[in-house]
Motif scaffolding. Structure first.
Motif, PDB file in Angstrom:
ATOM      1  N   PRO A   1      34.759  39.721  73.244  1.00 19.46           N
ATOM      2  CA  PRO A   1      36.289  39.847  73.308  1.00 19.46           C
ATOM      3  C   PRO A   1      37.143  38.717  72.392  1.00 19.46           C
ATOM      4  N   MET A   2      36.540  37.815  71.967  1.00 14.16           N
ATOM      5  CA  MET A   2      37.073  36.867  71.316  1.00 14.16           C
ATOM      6  C   MET A   2      37.159  37.370  69.657  1.00 14.16           C
ATOM      7  N   ILE A   3      36.321  38.271  69.271  1.00 15.62           N
ATOM      8  CA  ILE A   3      36.319  38.739  67.965  1.00 15.62           C
ATOM      9  C   ILE A   3      37.652  39.800  68.224  1.00 15.62           C
TER      10      ILE A   3
ATOM     11  N   ARG B   1      45.189  39.332  66.060  1.00 13.75           N
ATOM     12  CA  ARG B   1      46.075  38.340  65.608  1.00 13.75           C
ATOM     13  C   ARG B   1      46.110  38.387  64.110  1.00 13.75           C
ATOM     14  N   HIS B   2      44.745  38.781  63.270  1.00 16.98           N
ATOM     15  CA  HIS B   2      44.578  38.905  61.995  1.00 16.98           C
ATOM     16  C   HIS B   2      45.595  40.043  61.444  1.00 16.98           C
ATOM     17  N   ILE B   3      45.825  41.039  62.090  1.00 14.45           N
ATOM     18  CA  ILE B   3      46.771  42.269  61.743  1.00 14.45           C
ATOM     19  C   ILE B   3      48.171  42.225  62.450  1.00 14.45           C
TER      20      ILE B   3
ATOM     21  N   PHE C   1      37.280  43.795  59.249  1.00 17.20           N
ATOM     22  CA  PHE C   1      37.394  42.582  59.612  1.00 17.20           C
ATOM     23  C   PHE C   1      35.951  41.927  60.039  1.00 17.20           C
ATOM     24  N   LEU C   2      35.254  42.924  60.761  1.00 12.98           N
ATOM     25  CA  LEU C   2      33.866  42.519  61.130  1.00 12.98           C
ATOM     26  C   LEU C   2      33.006  42.004  60.276  1.00 12.98           C
ATOM     27  N   ALA C   3      33.172  42.839  59.204  1.00 12.67           N
ATOM     28  CA  ALA C   3      32.148  42.576  57.783  1.00 12.67           C
ATOM     29  C   ALA C   3      32.636  41.148  57.496  1.00 12.67           C
ATOM     30  N   SER C   4      34.002  40.725  57.385  1.00 13.63           N
ATOM     31  CA  SER C   4      34.427  39.543  57.070  1.00 13.63           C
ATOM     32  C   SER C   4      33.849  38.279  57.698  1.00 13.63           C
ATOM     33  N   LYS C   5      33.420  38.558  59.174  1.00 17.78           N
ATOM     34  CA  LYS C   5      32.992  37.523  60.090  1.00 17.78           C
ATOM     35  C   LYS C   5      31.573  37.717  60.245  1.00 17.78           C
ATOM     36  N   ASN C   6      30.834  38.751  59.288  1.00 24.30           N
ATOM     37  CA  ASN C   6      29.537  38.812  59.335  1.00 24.30           C
ATOM     38  C   ASN C   6      28.955  39.187  60.702  1.00 24.30           C
ATOM     39  N   LYS C   7      29.621  40.043  61.527  1.00 23.24           N
ATOM     40  CA  LYS C   7      29.351  40.650  62.607  1.00 23.24           C
ATOM     41  C   LYS C   7      29.033  42.000  62.739  1.00 23.24           C
ATOM     42  N   THR C   8      28.074  42.438  63.432  1.00 23.05           N
ATOM     43  CA  THR C   8      27.639  43.899  63.627  1.00 23.05           C
ATOM     44  C   THR C   8      28.323  44.465  64.822  1.00 23.05           C
ATOM     45  N   LEU C   9      28.147  45.501  65.042  1.00 29.81           N
ATOM     46  CA  LEU C   9      28.762  46.445  66.164  1.00 29.81           C
ATOM     47  C   LEU C   9      28.223  45.813  67.495  1.00 29.81           C
TER      48      LEU C   9
END
Length: 361
Positions: A71-73, A79-81, A58-66
């Motif tokens: 909190p919003m992520i 919500r996604h799952i 999910f993080l990769a799909s939002k182009n986010k790293t660790l």
């Protein structure tokens, strides 16, 4: 799919889990190495790997790293799952190259849809909570985004469900179903002895499926006519339980016809599958489902799983007036609060008994 072998994070992990963990950031891989050092069970480690795989995909799909987790992520992830998700499992298959005749090993990614149950949601929250605590404790992250997320999230109201279990009569019908099922077969099979021993062992001890499949031949200890089973529970905690006469007899009959394992690593496994390797969780579930159908149990009981046989033992013990603390020790619960859920079952039975009395007076 890359046909090369994936990086080995630890030889104590299965190839499938090694492949999943190897795709996580190095800091997260350290978390798994810590779990291995703490001797967490393979099933626990696998559950963490599956949960983190969903999260990091999910993080990769939002182009986010660790380091960009807010909190919003986390809120968007849950919500996604919310209503289910696809889970990837990697399977190593062997095939023959038609041109050269050589054997080729290839990793295949298989996806299947999973419902996101209430207990599943709780587990995923607990998994991420453990990860972020580890990362903060080791100064990889400055703050815990999971803690901030939970502080800002409304707690869902949940009803504590009464465990599903078999009555004494239904349990006896399940045991008898093993004999009736195999009496229809034209030839005798060692599988009848195995399945009967499995069901009686589950009903006698209330052990978890993960504990059952990890039993070895030397897990059964004898002292004259006294038989005990050594169970390695959650967190590596060991408990020893006495087996009743029916369980002992079925176990002896199974061991007399138990095949010789074909896998060197499975020589000591107590229960074997049809291919003579250590039996799996899935195989145990299929065994129970087969005999539940054969026993033609009522709708409530027809959903019985191996874990619900654990509920059955706990309920029968408490209905028989056994001490709650003793039941806790038999089941291997770390907290007596976990065991107390079965008192709700007893109270429900009392309520039903009083309701039936209304029809009589």
């Amino acid at each position: 799919m890359n046909q090369n072998n994936p990086p080995i994070i630890s030889r104590r992990l299965s190839p499938n889990i090694n492949k999943i963990v190897s795709q996580f950031p190095e800091e997260v891989q350290e978390f798994f190495l810590e779990m291995i050092s703490a001797e967490r069970s393979p099933q626990t480690i696998a559950n963490y790997a599956y949960d983190f795989s969903l999260f990091f995909d999910f993080l990769a799909s939002k182009n986010k790293t660790l380091y960009q987790i807010e909190p919003m992520i986390i809120k968007r992830f849950f919500r996604h799952i919310e209503n289910g998700y696809e889970r990837s499992v990697y399977v190593l298959i062997k095939r023959t190259d038609h041109r050269t005749g050589s054997q080729i090993e290839e990793w295949i990614e298989r996806k299947h849809f999973r419902e996101n149950s209430h207990s599943g949601k709780q587990r995923k929250r607990a998994s991420l909570r453990s990860l972020f605590r580890f990362l903060v404790k080791n100064h990889i992250l400055e703050r815990d985004p999971m803690e901030e997320y939970e502080d800002a999230t409304l707690r869902s109201r949940t009803k504590q469900k009464v465990p599903v279990f078999l009555t004494k009569d239904e349990a006896l019908r399940l045991v008898q179903a093993v004999h009736t099922y195999h009496s229809k077969k034209r030839r005798n099979s060692w599988l009848e002895a195995r399945d009967l021993a499995i069901i009686l062992l589950l009903l006698n001890t209330g052990m978890r499926v993960s504990e059952l499949i990890n039993l070895n031949i030397n897990s059964i200890q004898t002292d004259g006519s006294l038989y005990r089973v050594i169970i390695i529970g959650k967190g590596g905690k060991e408990r020893m339980l006495k087996l009743n006469n029916k369980a002992v007899q079925s176990l002896q009959e199974y061991l007399e016809v138990r095949p010789t394992p074909t896998h060197l690593n499975h020589q000591n496994a107590l229960f074997l599958n049809k291919n003579f390797g250590r039996i799996s969780r899935k195989a145990i579930s299929e065994i129970i489902k087969k005999y539940v159908r054969e026993a033609n149990l009522p709708p409530k009981a027809s959903s019985i799983s191996p874990h619900k046989l654990r509920h059955t033992l706990a309920t029968l013990l408490l209905s028989n007036g056994e001490n709650l603390r003793v039941v806790q020790e038999i089941l291997g619960h770390s907290s007596i609060q976990t065991t107390q859920i079965y008192t709700h079952v007893i109270n429900t039975e009392k309520d039903q008994a009083l309701d039936r009395l209304e029809q009589m007076i």
